[in-house]
Scaffold this motif. Structure first.
Motif, PDB file in Angstrom:
ATOM      1  N   GLY A   1     -25.880 -36.676 -36.611  1.00  0.00           N
ATOM      2  CA  GLY A   1     -26.295 -35.763 -35.534  1.00  0.00           C
ATOM      3  C   GLY A   1     -27.114 -36.480 -34.482  1.00  0.00           C
ATOM      4  N   TRP A   2     -26.662 -37.659 -34.112  1.00  0.00           N
ATOM      5  CA  TRP A   2     -27.405 -38.548 -33.211  1.00  0.00           C
ATOM      6  C   TRP A   2     -27.726 -37.870 -31.878  1.00  0.00           C
ATOM      7  CZ3 TRP A   2     -29.596 -43.191 -34.183  1.00  0.00           C
ATOM      8  CH2 TRP A   2     -29.973 -43.985 -33.086  1.00  0.00           C
ATOM      9  N   GLN A   3     -26.727 -37.203 -31.313  1.00  0.00           N
ATOM     10  CA  GLN A   3     -26.940 -36.620 -29.974  1.00  0.00           C
ATOM     11  C   GLN A   3     -28.117 -35.650 -29.962  1.00  0.00           C
ATOM     12  OE1 GLN A   3     -25.661 -38.045 -27.658  1.00  0.00           O
ATOM     13  NE2 GLN A   3     -23.726 -38.896 -28.368  1.00  0.00           N
ATOM     14  N   GLU A   4     -28.233 -34.848 -31.010  1.00  0.00           N
ATOM     15  CA  GLU A   4     -29.315 -33.856 -31.042  1.00  0.00           C
ATOM     16  C   GLU A   4     -30.631 -34.470 -31.499  1.00  0.00           C
ATOM     17  OE1 GLU A   4     -26.646 -32.668 -33.971  1.00  0.00           O
ATOM     18  OE2 GLU A   4     -25.750 -33.545 -32.173  1.00  0.00           O
ATOM     19  N   LYS A   5     -30.540 -35.501 -32.334  1.00  0.00           N
ATOM     20  CA  LYS A   5     -31.763 -35.959 -33.006  1.00  0.00           C
ATOM     21  C   LYS A   5     -32.408 -37.196 -32.398  1.00  0.00           C
ATOM     22  CE  LYS A   5     -30.303 -34.000 -37.401  1.00  0.00           C
ATOM     23  NZ  LYS A   5     -29.589 -34.274 -38.651  1.00  0.00           N
ATOM     24  N   TYR A   6     -31.652 -37.956 -31.611  1.00  0.00           N
ATOM     25  CA  TYR A   6     -32.204 -39.197 -31.067  1.00  0.00           C
ATOM     26  C   TYR A   6     -33.076 -38.892 -29.860  1.00  0.00           C
ATOM     27  CZ  TYR A   6     -32.557 -43.740 -28.806  1.00  0.00           C
ATOM     28  OH  TYR A   6     -33.049 -44.875 -28.214  1.00  0.00           O
ATOM     29  N   PRO A   7     -34.221 -39.494 -29.690  1.00  0.00           N
ATOM     30  CA  PRO A   7     -34.863 -40.355 -30.685  1.00  0.00           C
ATOM     31  C   PRO A   7     -35.730 -39.573 -31.671  1.00  0.00           C
ATOM     32  CG  PRO A   7     -36.090 -40.439 -28.627  1.00  0.00           C
ATOM     33  CD  PRO A   7     -34.945 -39.505 -28.399  1.00  0.00           C
ATOM     34  N   ARG A   8     -36.267 -38.399 -31.252  1.00  0.00           N
ATOM     35  CA  ARG A   8     -37.196 -37.718 -32.166  1.00  0.00           C
ATOM     36  C   ARG A   8     -37.289 -36.244 -31.862  1.00  0.00           C
ATOM     37  NH1 ARG A   8     -40.049 -39.728 -28.183  1.00  0.00           N
ATOM     38  NH2 ARG A   8     -39.900 -41.828 -29.034  1.00  0.00           N
ATOM     39  N   LYS A   9     -37.772 -35.527 -32.858  1.00  0.00           N
ATOM     40  CA  LYS A   9     -38.097 -34.112 -32.677  1.00  0.00           C
ATOM     41  C   LYS A   9     -39.462 -33.862 -33.306  1.00  0.00           C
ATOM     42  CE  LYS A   9     -34.317 -31.018 -31.956  1.00  0.00           C
ATOM     43  NZ  LYS A   9     -32.959 -31.549 -32.100  1.00  0.00           N
ATOM     44  N   ILE A  10     -40.313 -33.154 -32.573  1.00  0.00           N
ATOM     45  CA  ILE A  10     -41.636 -32.819 -33.117  1.00  0.00           C
ATOM     46  C   ILE A  10     -41.464 -31.603 -34.023  1.00  0.00           C
ATOM     47  CG2 ILE A  10     -44.018 -32.197 -32.539  1.00  0.00           C
ATOM     48  CD1 ILE A  10     -43.144 -34.916 -31.366  1.00  0.00           C
ATOM     49  N   ILE A  11     -41.899 -31.741 -35.261  1.00  0.00           N
ATOM     50  CA  ILE A  11     -41.738 -30.651 -36.224  1.00  0.00           C
ATOM     51  C   ILE A  11     -43.003 -29.802 -36.283  1.00  0.00           C
ATOM     52  CG2 ILE A  11     -41.360 -30.125 -38.690  1.00  0.00           C
ATOM     53  CD1 ILE A  11     -38.885 -31.306 -37.354  1.00  0.00           C
ATOM     54  N   SER A  12     -44.153 -30.472 -36.270  1.00  0.00           N
ATOM     55  CA  SER A  12     -45.438 -29.761 -36.302  1.00  0.00           C
ATOM     56  C   SER A  12     -46.493 -30.705 -35.729  1.00  0.00           C
ATOM     57  CB  SER A  12     -45.798 -29.385 -37.739  1.00  0.00           C
ATOM     58  OG  SER A  12     -46.106 -30.551 -38.468  1.00  0.00           O
ATOM     59  N   ASP A  13     -47.746 -30.288 -35.810  1.00  0.00           N
ATOM     60  CA  ASP A  13     -48.838 -31.138 -35.315  1.00  0.00           C
ATOM     61  C   ASP A  13     -48.857 -32.485 -36.019  1.00  0.00           C
ATOM     62  OD1 ASP A  13     -49.594 -29.168 -33.690  1.00  0.00           O
ATOM     63  OD2 ASP A  13     -51.386 -28.553 -34.821  1.00  0.00           O
ATOM     64  N   THR A  14     -48.390 -32.474 -37.266  1.00  0.00           N
ATOM     65  CA  THR A  14     -48.510 -33.713 -38.045  1.00  0.00           C
ATOM     66  C   THR A  14     -47.172 -34.366 -38.358  1.00  0.00           C
ATOM     67  OG1 THR A  14     -48.480 -32.452 -40.096  1.00  0.00           O
ATOM     68  CG2 THR A  14     -50.646 -32.930 -39.161  1.00  0.00           C
ATOM     69  N   LYS A  15     -46.073 -33.660 -38.193  1.00  0.00           N
ATOM     70  CA  LYS A  15     -44.784 -34.205 -38.632  1.00  0.00           C
ATOM     71  C   LYS A  15     -43.805 -34.420 -37.473  1.00  0.00           C
ATOM     72  CE  LYS A  15     -45.517 -33.713 -43.228  1.00  0.00           C
ATOM     73  NZ  LYS A  15     -45.009 -32.913 -44.325  1.00  0.00           N
ATOM     74  N   VAL A  16     -43.142 -35.573 -37.534  1.00  0.00           N
ATOM     75  CA  VAL A  16     -42.117 -35.901 -36.544  1.00  0.00           C
ATOM     76  C   VAL A  16     -40.845 -36.312 -37.270  1.00  0.00           C
ATOM     77  CG1 VAL A  16     -41.591 -37.257 -34.470  1.00  0.00           C
ATOM     78  CG2 VAL A  16     -43.967 -36.959 -35.201  1.00  0.00           C
ATOM     79  N   ARG A  17     -39.715 -35.854 -36.759  1.00  0.00           N
ATOM     80  CA  ARG A  17     -38.438 -36.298 -37.311  1.00  0.00           C
ATOM     81  C   ARG A  17     -37.742 -37.190 -36.307  1.00  0.00           C
ATOM     82  NH1 ARG A  17     -34.962 -32.450 -41.330  1.00  0.00           N
ATOM     83  NH2 ARG A  17     -36.740 -31.870 -42.609  1.00  0.00           N
ATOM     84  N   SER A  18     -37.041 -38.198 -36.818  1.00  0.00           N
ATOM     85  CA  SER A  18     -36.404 -39.128 -35.898  1.00  0.00           C
ATOM     86  C   SER A  18     -35.225 -39.802 -36.587  1.00  0.00           C
ATOM     87  CB  SER A  18     -37.415 -40.183 -35.461  1.00  0.00           C
ATOM     88  OG  SER A  18     -37.839 -40.892 -36.613  1.00  0.00           O
ATOM     89  N   VAL A  19     -34.450 -40.512 -35.780  1.00  0.00           N
ATOM     90  CA  VAL A  19     -33.315 -41.259 -36.332  1.00  0.00           C
ATOM     91  C   VAL A  19     -33.384 -42.719 -35.888  1.00  0.00           C
ATOM     92  CG1 VAL A  19     -31.692 -39.344 -36.633  1.00  0.00           C
ATOM     93  CG2 VAL A  19     -31.904 -40.444 -34.389  1.00  0.00           C
ATOM     94  N   GLY A  20     -32.712 -43.562 -36.643  1.00  0.00           N
ATOM     95  CA  GLY A  20     -32.624 -44.981 -36.306  1.00  0.00           C
ATOM     96  C   GLY A  20     -31.305 -45.520 -36.828  1.00  0.00           C
ATOM     97  N   MET A  21     -30.926 -46.704 -36.374  1.00  0.00           N
ATOM     98  CA  MET A  21     -29.619 -47.230 -36.787  1.00  0.00           C
ATOM     99  C   MET A  21     -29.618 -48.750 -36.869  1.00  0.00           C
ATOM    100  SD  MET A  21     -27.714 -48.695 -33.986  1.00  0.00           S
ATOM    101  CE  MET A  21     -26.038 -48.256 -34.450  1.00  0.00           C
ATOM    102  N   ALA A  22     -28.594 -49.254 -37.508  1.00  0.00           N
ATOM    103  CA  ALA A  22     -28.377 -50.706 -37.583  1.00  0.00           C
ATOM    104  C   ALA A  22     -26.926 -50.947 -37.992  1.00  0.00           C
ATOM    105  CB  ALA A  22     -29.321 -51.339 -38.615  1.00  0.00           C
ATOM    106  N   ILE A  23     -26.440 -52.127 -37.679  1.00  0.00           N
ATOM    107  CA  ILE A  23     -25.087 -52.496 -38.100  1.00  0.00           C
ATOM    108  C   ILE A  23     -25.151 -53.777 -38.934  1.00  0.00           C
ATOM    109  CG2 ILE A  23     -23.894 -51.393 -36.180  1.00  0.00           C
ATOM    110  CD1 ILE A  23     -23.760 -54.184 -34.836  1.00  0.00           C
ATOM    111  N   THR A  24     -24.094 -54.017 -39.656  1.00  0.00           N
ATOM    112  CA  THR A  24     -24.061 -55.254 -40.438  1.00  0.00           C
ATOM    113  C   THR A  24     -22.636 -55.686 -40.737  1.00  0.00           C
ATOM    114  OG1 THR A  24     -24.980 -56.378 -42.388  1.00  0.00           O
ATOM    115  CG2 THR A  24     -24.089 -54.187 -42.735  1.00  0.00           C
ATOM    116  N   MET A  25     -22.521 -56.899 -41.220  1.00  0.00           N
ATOM    117  CA  MET A  25     -21.273 -57.432 -41.744  1.00  0.00           C
ATOM    118  C   MET A  25     -21.613 -58.232 -43.009  1.00  0.00           C
ATOM    119  SD  MET A  25     -20.697 -60.594 -39.045  1.00  0.00           S
ATOM    120  CE  MET A  25     -19.583 -61.570 -40.047  1.00  0.00           C
TER     121      MET A  25
END
Lengths: 149, 760, 263
Positions: free
Chosen positions: B431-455
């Motif tokens: 759900g990258w489009q909705e979640k990147y980079p972050r969403k504030i959940i409350s005064d103390t909590k933040v939700r966010s996404v991150g990514m990486a690639i590999t071979m």
């Protein structure tokens, strides 16, 4: 000293040292399903039932189970197979080294918890470590076996 | 295809899931001597004297061996094809001890209690030396970890032992300085990865006995039976032909059993005493006295233009191989070889640096084999570059990643790759489009996404080799004989699927015995993500070879020419004459008795690839960070994988999930701590925390299959690549949540919170 | 390696106590959860399992938990889930796995006064007493500070009047010990704030507790109490966390605890 135990419905007399732990004694007496994993109570590999309760055999002195009723996976073959089939269907048995302890905990849970939620299941099984599966495949197997949506 | 790409159950699944006694310690001769090792309490010392007189006299003690009793020929425990690139820097027991836990004496007794009692009666006098504990201070340290003059290398790996340099690496393409100089946007950062433990549930163990022909048999929980044979032969200075290695079921390996950590100890006892002996490492020994991942420091410098086109990548590494050099040079160079090709847009790339000796537990092979370390650094830097460019990190990847059909100066031509599609699918699943980079959940909590690639790779090009034999038994059952080592991942099953596909039959027509170097065909072993690709290709060849032999035999039996025959698995029919048929069991009977037609029908196949086609993964993490405590909850982890054709979707999925969680452990929990005296403080599961069930929430695995022309049915590997993305992806998500870059693994709550404080 | 020279299962507490004090190296066996890795030599190991000390009972004013009661029994006890907002089941429930909690005993933990204990922190926030065979009944707080001569922990006694209580801990992996734990309780207007795994053993934040008990309760007062608690208590560094980090956790968790008991 000599202790009398019932292991998997059979009376056995065992010769044990005061400072021997149950996991080592059980293996010595040929119950090789019981695995030794960590010695610190963390991994759950050595889980057996003492009077029906899932217990760490690595943290239990053998002398303390005198006159008690013990169950290892060898003693609940059919039920273990029923559940194992769900694990194998998911591929979640992987190396299998943690399986005996894990299966004993799952089957104890099945007896103890009525209608558990996913959260209840994870809580009950959290003392069983696994390095192969990452847990989620095991959870799928347990949920299907327990009929939890 | 009928059997390929099917979720077939593992052949040994029910047996291992119901606790059958099939593992090394379940099979030991009850009279075997029990071996315990007296270990060094010092990080670096020279043994002045050892007095074993009292201990030897203890009833029940069979033998005690010290450095005076072992051959003075150095060897490596690394499981690699001969001649190994790892230095010959070990003796079975040495007069120098090089880390806390290094072996001082071998005690063999009738039981564990006696062995331990005897161990306590050994008096050792040490000349304590100044240890090298900080790998960043190893080069030029006043102490030299390997002062001995009979240390040997098979290749020029850049060893400068007087400077504590075990190996050096330089991989270079293009003019890095020039391209960096022209780049208007530069990111340069330094990253640290820890000495992760394998923590397989079954610790290292082996038992030994003399067989009837005066040969030494070693039953070992190993990934590398053939290498073990050679390693033990060299260490003990006995002919290889006098040693047989048997591999039963293994309780996990992850590279930890690609090093022969324990086999020499019971082997020397059995050779000296003629008696069976066993060594079973406890968890403490497994964590403290074997091998781990190489801890590394990697500085990455990336140059790009303003549009986000990567121009150059420079990676400077320093790797800590600890007291001995198992896999030292290869793990290190792989950190460059299998990371730099990801960004094929770069005009110049370089990976360089040193591997150093220190007085800590040796490092060795661990799933990922350097790529995990390199990817944490490279991908973290790439994410920071995207941030600096104010660009979505997935777009930065889209612009720069290698694509199918492209040629890379380091890795050659890429015949199969869906990395671009893996990224796209991963974005949807997390759900990258909705979640990147972050969403504030409350005064103390933040939700966010991150990514990486590999071979990663699929086997070691031009080095790995597999031989496979398929034998038709007299009852029509096939024996699939392999030297690759099942350790839980399901290779016996996957290889059987391939053979069954070619021989057009069902799984139940096969039996796969464990590995025995006396009877199994040679295989370098299960490591380097080689089994599906290398042994798989050999399996196909063996099955085709046997199929042709069966057709020829049917042709002979039916008196019909080959081209008129139709192979249908259980039967061979004559085209357009359905009634003319010979069954497999008829062929088996035909060749088993009578009429002078006897023949053992066997197909053989050999494969050694000239390339190592890389699998790819795009990994995405969603986290919730508590700003007051720094605690990170991993909400979801998505990995979309290109491993070519998926031979067995369920087994591939489980292997991916397990590898991801191992990567998550490295990212968040698994810390290795030494005290000032060089003692490892994290040598139990009480202190070394692998992820537990409650740490893992949702794991989403999906596949975007390419087709690898050189692979078996188009397959590439999956074993290692799965571990690489969590550390950088989780670090990225944490940054997106709270703006803190954690560049030193593991990413603990304390590091996050202290990072937050820096803004305040 | 640890060793036991002799093993006894006395039939009375008196007999057990006598055995215990016969020799310095005689020891009562608790749950034995940490025995396997220990290096001690026990002259006579005294097993209390014949003494019927595994119980959780109540009367009008008190709940009693026998010394041989397992953590798992505490966790699933209907009685303990009903009292004090279930703080005791909550505190023990996060400790490793079911099979470990079936081993570990209340007496073994409390008598050992472990610093990392979650259970002791929760107990200390309640009106808790320990009953020793010879030493008799004393407040848990006093026992934690003073310890006792070699004795047998017979039971824990908890006054039932506390209504609200809550437990919070921070672990990195959920399978690990707490980096810090906090229990907060409220009985009428009396607050108790307890912090454990500092990493030293649990202590009550006396001043912060008193400040809230005697003053007005508002947002500012709560903030103030959190700061007071983190200042009056001492914290240390170990592998799981630094002193500074623990101080910060203390503030955050005390606040969460207070908000919860006030809700």
């Amino acid at each position: 000293m000599k202790i009398q135990v019932i292991v998997n419905h059979k009376k056995i007399q065992m010769e044990v040292a005061y400072d021997e732990f149950l996991v080592d004694v059980l293996r010595r007496y040929g119950f090789n399903s019981v695995k030794r994993g960590c010695d610190t109570g963390n991994c759950g590999l050595c889980t057996i039932w003492i009077e029906g309760k899932p217990t760490l055999s690595c943290s239990t002195l053998a002398v303390r189970v005198n006159n008690k009723n013990l169950t290892t996976i060898e003693g609940i073959g059919e039920e273990a197979k029923d559940f194992a089939a769900f694990m194998v269907a998911e591929g979640a048995e992987q190396c299998g080294f943690c399986s005996p302890g894990f299966v004993m905990t799952v089957l104890a849970m099945k007896r103890e918890l009525k209608n558990p939620t996913e959260e209840d299941i994870i809580h009950y099984l959290t003392g069983n470590l696994c390095r192969c599966t990452g847990y989620v495949g095991q959870l799928r197997a347990v949920k299907t076996y327990m009929g939890v949506a | 295809m009928k059997i390929i790409n099917q979720s077939i159950r593992k052949l040994d699944g029910m047996d291992v899931a119901t606790g059958k006694p099939l593992y090394t310690d379940d099979l030991v001769n009850a009279n075997a001597l029990v071996i315990k090792i007296l270990r060094s309490p010092h990080a670096f010392a020279k043994i002045k004297s050892i007095n074993i007189e009292k201990a030897e006299k203890l009833e029940g003690v069979e033998c005690i061996l010290t450095h005076k009793d072992v051959p003075n020929e150095r060897f490596t425990m690394a499981g690699q094809s001969y001649p190994e690139p790892s230095p010959y820097d070990r003796l079975i027991l040495d007069e120098y001890v090089r880390y806390v836990g290094d072996e001082v004496a071998i005690i063999a007794a009738i039981d564990e209690k006696t062995a331990i009692k005897a161990m306590k009666m050994i008096a050792v006098s040490y000349e304590v030396l100044e240890p090298v504990l900080n790998f960043e201070e190893a080069i030029g340290h006043t102490s030299i970890v390997h002062p001995e003059d009979n240390l040997q290398v098979n290749f020029d790996i850049g060893m400068k032992k007087e400077k504590n340099i075990t190996a050096t690496a330089l991989i270079e393409s293009g003019n890095v300085e020039k391209e960096l100089g022209k780049s208007p946007v530069i990111v340069e950062e330094t990253y640290y990865t820890q000495a992760q433990a394998h923590a397989m549930m079954e610790t290292q163990r082996a038992f030994t006995y003399m067989d009837s022909n005066g040969r030494l048999t070693i039953v070992s929980s190993t990934q590398i039976p053939f290498h073990v044979r050679r390693i033990v032969a060299r260490a003990l200075q006995v002919p290889k032909s006098k040693i047989r290695v048997v591999k039963p079921k293994i309780g996990g390996g992850f590279g930890g059993k690609q090093t022969a950590s324990v086999e020499v100890f019971p082997a020397i006892v059995t050779l000296k005493t003629g008696k069976p002996a066993k060594i079973i490492y406890d968890r403490k020994e497994s964590l403290n006295c074997t091998t781990s991942r190489h801890a590394m420091r990697i500085t990455v410098k990336i140059g790009a233009d303003h549009e986000g086109n990567i121009q150059a990548i420079d990676m400077k590494g320093l790797s800590d191989t600890g007291a001995y050099g198992e896999h030292a040079s290869t793990v290190f160079s792989v950190a460059g070889y299998k990371t730099l090709p990801l960004y094929n847009s770069a005009k110049a790339v370089r990976f360089s640096g040193n591997v150093v000796y220190t007085n800590k537990m040796p490092a060795g092979a661990l799933r990922g084999y350097g790529v995990t370390q390199g990817i944490f650094a490279l991908e973290s830097a790439a994410n920071q570059l995207a941030d600096k460019l104010n660009m979505d990190p997935t777009e930065l990847r889209a612009k720069n990643i290698i694509k199918e059909g492209e040629t890379n100066p380091i890795s050659g031509t890429l015949d199969s790759c869906t990395l671009d599609r893996c990224i796209e699918k991963g974005k949807q699943l997390i759900g990258w489009q909705e979640k990147y980079p972050r969403k504030i959940i409350s005064d103390t909590k933040v939700r966010s996404v991150g990514m990486a690639i590999t071979m990663q790779g699929s086997g070691i090009a031009a080095i790995d080799v597999a031989n496979v034999t398929i034998k038709l038994n007299d009852d029509g059952l096939y024996s699939l004989l392999i030297g690759a080592t099942e350790m839980g991942m399901g290779c016996d099953t996957v290889l059987t699927q391939m053979a069954a596909e070619i021989l057009e039959t069902t799984m139940d027509k096969f039996v796969v015995p464990g590995v025995d170097t006396d009877s199994s065909p040679y295989d370098t072993g299960s490591y380097a993500s080689s089994t599906t690709y290398v042994t798989g290709n050999a399996t196909i060849k063996a099955a085709e070879d046997l199929k042709l032999k069966l057709l020829k035999k049917a042709s002979e039996m039916l008196g019909i020419s080959l081209e008129k025959l139709d192979f249908q698995g259980d039967t061979i029919k004559v085209l357009n004459h359905e009634e003319k048929v010979v069954s497999l069991s008829q062929i088996a009977e035909y060749v088993s008795a009578g009429e002078g037609k006897q023949e053992q029908l066997m197909g053989t196949g050999t494969f050694g690839g000239d390339k190592s086609p890389p699998p790819f993964i795009a990994g995405f993490a969603e986290v919730e960070v508590d700003k007051e405590t720094g605690k990170i909850d991993l909400i979801d982890y998505v990995a979309v994988i290109d491993c070519g054709t998926v031979i067995n979707p369920k087994l591939a999925r489980i292997q991916a999930e397990g590898g991801l969680v191992q990567g998550i452990g490295m990212a968040m929990y698994e810390d290795v701590i030494y005290n000032q005296r060089g003692q490892m403080m994290t040598n139990t599961f009480m202190q070394y925390k692998i992820p537990c069930r409650k740490d893992i929430n949702k794991i989403t695995v999906d596949f975007e299959s390419s087709y690898e022309p050189s692979g078996p049915f188009g397959a590439k590997s999956i074993g290692e690549v799965v571990i690489n993305t969590p550390p950088p992806a989780i670090a990225h998500a944490v940054y997106n949540a709270v703006g803190v870059h954690v560049r030193s693994l593991p990413i603990t709550p304390e590091k996050v919170l202290k990072g937050i404080w820096k803004f305040q | 390696m640890f060793a036991i020279k002799n093993y006894r299962t006395p039939n009375t507490l008196e007999e057990a106590y006598k055995l215990l004090n016969e020799k310095k190296a005689n020891t009562i066996l608790g749950g034995c959860g940490f025995l396997r890795m220990s290096n001690k030599t026990i002259a006579t190991a005294i097993d209390l399992s014949q003494l019927m000390l595994n119980y959780i009972t109540e009367d009008a004013d008190y709940i009693e938990i026998g010394g041989m009661t397992s953590f798992r029994d505490v966790e699933v006890s209907p009685l303990l889930n009903q009292y004090f907002d279930g703080i005791l089941p909550k505190a023990v429930g996060e400790i490793l796995g079911v099979q470990f909690r079936n081993v570990v005993t209340v007496g073994g933990t409390v008598y050992s006064r472990y610093g990392f204990s979650d259970f002791i922190t929760a107990l200390l926030a309640l009106d808790t007493y320990v009953v020793l065979y010879k030493g008799g009944k004393m407040p848990l707080e006093e026992f934690l500070i003073k310890g006792s001569k070699k004795d047998i922990l017979v039971k824990i006694v908890i006054g039932k009047k506390n209504k609200r209580a809550t437990f919070h801990s921070i672990r990195n992996s959920q399978g690990d010990y707490s980096i810090l734990n906090v229990a907060v309780s409220k009985k009428d207007n009396i607050f108790k704030i307890v912090v454990g795994a500092r990493p030293a053993r649990a202590m009550m934040a006396q001043e912060a507790s008193k400040f809230l008990t005697e003053g007005e309760i508002n947002e500012k007062a709560i903030e103030e109490a959190c700061i007071m608690a983190s200042k009056e208590l001492t914290f240390g560094s170990n592998m799981r966390g630094s002193k500074a980090y623990r101080e910060a956790l203390c503030k955050a968790l005390v606040k969460r605890g207070l908000m919860e008991v006030l809700s």
